[in-house]
Structure formats: structure tokens, C-alpha cells
Motif scaffolding. Structure first.
Motif, mmCIF file in Angstrom:
data_model
loop_
_atom_site.group_PDB
_atom_site.id
_atom_site.type_symbol
_atom_site.label_atom_id
_atom_site.label_comp_id
_atom_site.label_asym_id
_atom_site.label_seq_id
_atom_site.Cartn_x
_atom_site.Cartn_y
_atom_site.Cartn_z
ATOM 1 N N TYR A 171 -3.703 4.674 -8.210
ATOM 2 C CA TYR A 171 -4.452 3.604 -8.885
ATOM 3 C C TYR A 171 -4.425 3.783 -10.403
ATOM 4 C CZ TYR A 171 -8.273 0.502 -10.207
ATOM 5 O OH TYR A 171 -9.035 -0.486 -10.802
ATOM 6 N N LYS B 186 2.693 -0.908 -5.518
ATOM 7 C CA LYS B 186 1.400 -0.255 -5.739
ATOM 8 C C LYS B 186 0.385 -0.678 -4.689
ATOM 9 C CE LYS B 186 -1.899 0.769 -9.438
ATOM 10 N NZ LYS B 186 -2.142 0.654 -10.895
ATOM 11 N N ARG B 187 0.343 -1.965 -4.380
ATOM 12 C CA ARG B 187 -0.619 -2.451 -3.385
ATOM 13 C C ARG B 187 -0.356 -1.828 -2.020
ATOM 14 N NH1 ARG B 187 -1.051 -8.828 -2.463
ATOM 15 N NH2 ARG B 187 -1.688 -8.679 -4.665
ATOM 16 N N GLU C 45 1.179 1.057 -1.393
ATOM 17 C CA GLU C 45 0.878 2.488 -1.447
ATOM 18 C C GLU C 45 -0.621 2.731 -1.298
ATOM 19 O OE1 GLU C 45 2.114 6.679 -2.435
ATOM 20 O OE2 GLU C 45 3.149 4.898 -1.696
ATOM 21 N N LEU C 46 -1.431 1.977 -2.047
ATOM 22 C CA LEU C 46 -2.884 2.140 -1.970
ATOM 23 C C LEU C 46 -3.408 1.778 -0.589
ATOM 24 C CD1 LEU C 46 -3.922 0.682 -5.450
ATOM 25 C CD2 LEU C 46 -4.106 3.061 -4.715
ATOM 26 N N THR C 47 -2.938 0.660 -0.055
ATOM 27 C CA THR C 47 -3.383 0.232 1.278
ATOM 28 C C THR C 47 -3.026 1.274 2.327
ATOM 29 O OG1 THR C 47 -3.090 -2.096 0.677
ATOM 30 C CG2 THR C 47 -3.190 -1.579 3.030
ATOM 31 N N ALA D 143 -4.653 8.253 -3.386
ATOM 32 C CA ALA D 143 -4.953 6.860 -3.730
ATOM 33 C C ALA D 143 -5.530 6.764 -5.143
ATOM 34 C CB ALA D 143 -5.923 6.268 -2.715
ATOM 35 N N CYS D 144 -6.373 7.723 -5.516
ATOM 36 C CA CYS D 144 -6.936 7.737 -6.877
ATOM 37 C C CYS D 144 -5.835 7.912 -7.910
ATOM 38 C CB CYS D 144 -7.972 8.859 -7.003
ATOM 39 S SG CYS D 144 -9.435 8.642 -5.973
#
Length: 478
Positions: free
Chosen positions: A446, A330-331, A333-335, A442-443
Motif C-alpha cells: 500500500y 496493486k489492487r 496484490e492487496l486483495t 499488504a501494508c
């Protein structure tokens, strides 16, 4: 002391064998990358009079026809792998890659090559779903990210390989228009390796368990785990398999996907594919030469610079392969989505406000290379990994097939429409659109996606059931 040395030696043997499994199975991913990118460089030769004499529209169909086939291949590949086994399907995919790769190279006319590319796309789509699932099911939880990320690395390595091959063949034999036949036929090589190599590979222990072949599954686990790990894992897999069969003895079908929690898993998996494609990577990988020419490079310089796209893709994939189990899915993907959005916006701003200054083309190329490294080290591998992890064992084949179908259809849309959008809207506006998609993605990640780093596949199932299934009595461990 001797016991410790034996344990270390055993782990080393297991790691070496798992590495071999990753490379042989990954030939399906290499063939995937080569076949999707081979038209980037071959189309100009194919379109010449005396060859296939392709119109502009026909060039688009030849290019995107494979990705359309891949969308359907992903849907049929999942259930087929559930029925006949991951290993057997990969063997047959190797046969198709070999025969159809040669068929494309020998095609006498446009109709034949479009048909061959579509059928080849069916195999690419089936491989895109089967390879990561097979690797996820055979890998220990601690190495699952690295092994499944090998799939992403070999996809981009296949693309890099074809960029290099096309550049060399195009420069050395550019006077021979038929050189495109060699470019395309070379796609059969990884197919041969997959075809022959898979005979020596084990079947997925989780697929064997789903067939009530627990003794065979344990034999496979002994080859890829320590004795204690194998016995502990087979107990957990056996218990989970029996729970699933006790809950519903009928064969898996689309009717099962009416359950709310399964629908939610499908939505999550499908949206991850849409996010990956609408982040814009394949607009660059399929049409990199056109993007660089639009940025200000001459045609020959753009062809050479396009090879850098493949090199930096490999660098990013290697980075992702060795960080995904350390930093988490997850980290990463968001980054990746946030930094890709920044890179895309920056390219758009330079193109909008700097015009055709002497430094513009080089600045855009550098930022695109940074974007490629970020994407291939984060969004690229994480998407394939999550889609191979989030579906429960019973529904993994069909569920992954649905998710990958959506991913490939999104790929088809991007590949088909990007040249038109580039012509109508311009490079800056198109990149702004991709940047907005990154932010929206990203939303979604999350809010919807759990962290699956180091988590057993069975515990990932419990997360979705606890969240979306009102009748579920268990608790989520995530």
C-alpha cells in the motif's frame, strides 16, 4: 473498409504470434514448476533401501537444494541475459533443463542427485528472472500483464502436472521403488521444447535497442505490433536508450546500485519476493501431503487430495492471467494478501478449536483450496509481473536478478524450515505466522508499490526517479 479489415487481420496475426511466443518461452516456467514440485511424491521412493536410502536430513537437502541453486541462478542469470541476450540464454537454459533433468533421474547416489539438483536450480533461477523479463519487454503495454502472467500459469501447471504424474506412476508402479527415476527424468521434456522452440522466437526488442541495434529491434516490433505502433514505440525506446547512455556510458555494475533511487527500486522488488514466499504458498505446494495428513487425512487420501492443489492452482492462475490487466497490479496484490490472511487464520482457528472432528480435515482442505485459488490469481502472478516491470531498461537484468535472488532465498528458507516448524509449533501456529506476514506485506504494498497497469516501462522508471532521485528533472506520469 478494406483498411479496417486489414488492421483487424494484422492485429489477429500479431496476437496469434504473441501467444506462440508466450507458450514457447513459458516452457522455462513449466520446467521451473515441474522441477520444484517433483519431490512431492518422489521422495518416499528415493528414500527407500536399495534406492538412495535418504535420511530425513538428506531428504530436506535434496528438496531445498534446488531452490538454493535457484537463488544464485537468479543473480547470475540477469547479467548474463544482458550480455548475451534473452533468447540465447533461454536456449542454453533449455539445454541444461534437458541434460540435468536426465542426470537427476540417472543419479547413482545422494551426492550426485544433490549436485544435479543444485545445478538444475541454477537454471530454474535464471529462467525465473529471464522468462518474465523477456515477456514484459516483448509485449505491448495493454497485454503485458496477461503475457507475463502466462509465466505464473505455466509454473503452477507444471506443479499440477507433476502431482498428477506422480500420483499415476506411484499407484500403477508403486511396487517398483525405482519409479522415482521416471518421475524426475520427465522434467527434461519441457526443456527440450524450450531448447528447440526458442530458435524460432525473436530477440527482445529492448535488449536489441540496448545494444544500439535499433534496425533489428524495429524488425522485431513489426512482427508483433502494427506498423504505426512499432514505429512509435521504437522512437520512444531509442530516445530513452540514448538518454541512459548519455547519463552514464560505463557498463552496468553493482556500483550503479549505490544510487538511492535504484536502491529503493531494489528494496521494493526484493520485498515483493519475500512477501510472496512468506505468504506460505510453497509450504503447501512442496509439502501438501504432509499438511493434509496433519489436518486429518490418511496417507493415500492425502496423496489424492494433493492433486487438487495443482488443479486449483491452475484455476487461480488462469483467473489472474485474464484479470491482471483489467483490475490492476496493486489492487490485486492487496486483495490477495488480505483474503489469504483471512483463509490462513481460518485454518488455524479450525485446527485450534475443532480438534480432530470428522469434518475438520475436509473443512481445512476446502479452505486451503480457496487460499490457493486466491494466491495464484493475485499475489503469485503480480509479484513476477511487478518485478519484471519496475526496473529501468538499463538495470533490468541485474536488478531483476537481485530481486529474484531474494525471492528464491525466501523460498529456500520456507522449504527448509516448514517441516521443522510444523513439527515444533503445529499447523495452526505456523499458519498464524503466515497470516501475519500477509498483513505486513499488504501494508508495504500500500505504501511503496505504484499501480503499473497499462503504463509504459519508461514511465514506471520516471515514477521511482521522481520519488527518490533529487537530481531528476522529469515528472512522474503515474
Amino acid at each position: 473498409m478494406q483498411d479496417t479489415e486489414k488492421t483487424i487481420q494484422s492485429q489477429g496475426n500479431h496476437n496469434g504470434y504473441l501467444t506462440l511466443v508466450s507458450w514457447i518461452t513459458g516452457m522455462g516456467a513449466l520446467a521451473f514448476g515441474y522441477n520444484t514440485a517433483v519431490v512431492n511424491g518422489a521422495l518416499d521412493f528415493m528414500a527407500k533401501p536399495g534406492q538412495l536410502d535418504l535420511s530425513t536430513w538428506a531428504q530436506g537437502v535434496v528438496s531445498s537444494g534446488l531452490t538454493l541453486g535457484a537463488a544464485f541462478g537468479a543473480v547470475f542469470g540477469g547479467p548474463l541475459s544482458d550480455k548475451i541476450g534473452r533468447k540465447k540464454l533461454l536456449i542454453w537454459l533449455g539445454v541444461i533443463f534437458t541434460i540435468l533433468g536426465l542426470g537427476c533421474g540417472l543419479a547413482p547416489n545422494t551426492t550426485v542427485i544433490i549436485g544435479c539438483r543444485f545445478i538444475l536450480g541454477l537454471a530454474v533461477g535464471a529462467a525465473s528472472g529471464t522468462v518474465p523479463v523477456y515477456l514484459a519487454e516483448i509485449a505491448p503495454a495493454s497485454k503485458r500483464g496477461q503475457m507475463v502472467s502466462m509465466n505464473q500459469f505455466l509454473i503452477v501447471f507444471g506443479q499440477f502436472l507433476v502431482f498428477g504424474v506422480n500420483a499415476v506412476l506411484g499407484n500403477l508402479f508403486g511396487d517398483h521403488a525405482a519409479i522415482w527415476r521416471v518421475m524426475i527424468s520427465l522434467a527434461s521434456v519441457p526443456g527440450i521444447v524450450l531448447w528447440i522452440g526458442m530458435y524460432a522466437m525473436p530477440e527482445s526488442p529492448r535488449w536489441l535497442s540496448a545494444q544500439n541495434r535499433f534496425a533489428d529491434a524495429l524488425k522485431v516490433l513489426y512482427r508483433i505490433r502494427s506498423k504505426a505502433q512499432a514505429e512509435a514505440e521504437i522512437k520512444e525506446v531509442e530516445a530513452n536508450t540514448k538518454r541512459e547512455k548519455a547519463a552514464q556510458a560505463n557498463a552496468v555494475s553493482l556500483k550503479d546500485f549505490k544510487q538511492k533511487w535504484i536502491i529503493q527500486v531494489c528494496i521494493t522488488g526484493a520485498m515483493l519476493g519475500v512477501i510472496q514466499q512468506f505468504a506460505g504458498i510453497n509450504a503447501i505446494m512442496y509439502y501438501g501431503s504432509q499438511v493434509l495428513k496433519d489436518a486429518g487425512f490418511a496417507a493415500n487420501a492425502a496423496l489424492i487430495a494433493n492433486v487438487a492443489n495443482g488443479i486449483f492452482s491452475c484455476i487461480g492462475a488462469v483467473i489472474g492471467m485474464y484479470t491482471i490487466d483489467k483490475l490492476g497490479r496493486k489492487r490485486l496484490e492487496l486483495t490477495g494478501l488480505i483474503f489469504c490472511a483471512v483463509a490462513l487464520i481460518t485454518v488455524g482457528l479450525i485446527k485450534t478449536y475443532a480438534g480432530m472432528s470428522s469434518w475438520t480435515a475436509y473443512a481445512i482442505m476446502i479452505i486451503i483450496l480457496v487460499y490457493i485459488v486466491i494466491f495464484q490469481g493475485t499475489i503469485g502472478p503480480v509479484t513476477w509481473l511487478l518485478d519484471s516491470e519496475i526496473f529501468p531498461n538499463r538495470y533490468r537484468g541485474l536488478g531483476t536478478g537481485i530481486a529474484i535472488f531474494v525471492l528464491w532465498f525466501a523460498n529456500f528458507i520456507v522449504g527448509l524450515l516448514f517441516p521443522v516448524l510444523l513439527d515444533v509449533l503445529g499447523l495452526a501456529t505456523v499458519f498464524y505466522v503466515f497470516a501475519v506476514c500477509c498483513v505486513l506485506g499488504a501494508c508495504f504494498v500500500y505504501i511503496r508499490v505504484p499501480e503499473t497497469k497499462g503504463v509504459n516501462l519508461e514511465d514506471i522508471e520516471s515514477y521511482f526517479r521522481a520519488r527518490y532521485d533529487k537530481n531528476y528533472q522529469g515528472e512522474s506520469k503515474i
